[in-house]
Enzyme design. Structure first.
Site, PDB file in Angstrom:
ATOM      1  CG  LEU A  67      -9.126   7.233   1.519  1.00 26.75           C
ATOM      2  CD1 LEU A  67      -9.428   8.077   0.280  1.00 26.75           C
ATOM      3  CD2 LEU A  67     -10.246   6.242   1.760  1.00 26.75           C
ATOM      4  CG  ASP A  68      -6.380   0.624   1.285  1.00 30.16           C
ATOM      5  OD1 ASP A  68      -6.030   0.818   2.463  1.00 30.16           O
ATOM      6  OD2 ASP A  68      -7.159  -0.279   0.930  1.00 30.16           O
ATOM      7  NE  ARG A  69       1.968   5.257  -3.016  1.00 28.66           N
ATOM      8  CZ  ARG A  69       3.260   5.471  -2.854  1.00 28.66           C
ATOM      9  NH1 ARG A  69       3.959   4.741  -2.015  1.00 28.66           N
ATOM     10  NH2 ARG A  69       3.873   6.440  -3.516  1.00 28.66           N
TER      11      ARG A  69
END
Length: 231
Positions: A67-69
């Site tokens: 998942l994106d940060r």
């Protein structure tokens, strides 16, 4: 970015057995190590497993997806080398169902629909641009969405992905005039206080890689007044 990054003592474990572990990622956590040098979630989970089971030496952990940060929600990891290739195959064959919730700025023109774009990633600014037609170096991106709720200032969308492209949900929603709350990179006008964006991996359904039993996991929403209004 969020000050409540995960550590082995505050890790939000949603499901765990001998072969897999599923956690609720906080905003700011990185799933795997990157150039920042910040401790990744994978290492946090290794610390947790080492401590919980009093394991000597190195702990095995396989990263299945990311998942994106600045996003939150479900991330699945493999605890065994037996499960990892099976999970990778499951995801590659699109046999895992992932559902996301997103808070967006505007109401889409249709209350539900399918978005088809061609996404092209720019490594220099770590951003993907959505095109209506195929362009050189682009990859086809498909998602399905529906409006779940209209809040005072935001719209809650439920999203399912057919493809898993770089920043796909963020880029595709921005391209139809519905940037995600807090997502400055894709056109929202102000950031969230904790540096997050209001995109949450809400639900994951799949068959267990070893037992083949049906697994369904839902991740609680972040503690935030706007997210609270969604329930």
């Amino acid at each position: 970015m969020s000050k409540t990054l995960s550590n082995k003592d505050n890790l939000q474990v949603l499901y765990e057995d001998n072969h897999i572990i599923i956690v609720n990622k906080r905003a700011g956590d990185i799933v795997q190590g990157d150039k920042t040098g910040d401790k990744p979630l994978s290492d946090v989970i290794k610390d947790y497993l080492k401590d919980k089971y009093n394991k000597p030496g190195n702990v095995y952990l396989g990263v299945v997806h990311r998942l994106d940060r600045p996003t939150t929600g479900i991330v699945l990891f493999s605890k065994t080398s037996k499960a990892l290739p099976r999970l990778n195959k499951l995801f590659a064959e699109k046999k895992a169902s992932k559902t996301y919730w997103a808070l967006v700025k505007n109401v889409p023109s249709n209350t539900e629909g399918t978005l088809v774009h061609w996404l092209k990633k720019n490594p220099k600014n770590n951003k993907s641009t959505a095109y209506i037609k195929e362009t050189e170096g682009s990859k086809k991106a498909i998602l399905h969405y529906k409006v779940i709720r209209a809040l005072d200032n935001y719209i809650l969308l439920e999203i399912s992905l057919e493809t898993g492209r770089h920043h796909q949900i963020r880029s595709q929603l921005a391209s139809i005039g519905c940037p995600i709350k807090g997502d400055l990179k894709y056109g929202f006008d102000r950031s969230n206080k904790d540096g997050s964006i209001s995109l949450h991996a809400r639900k994951l359904e799949f068959n267990h890689p070893v037992s083949n039993e049906s697994i369904s996991v839902m991740a609680p929403l972040p503690k935030d007044p706007v997210w609270d209004a969604c329930l």
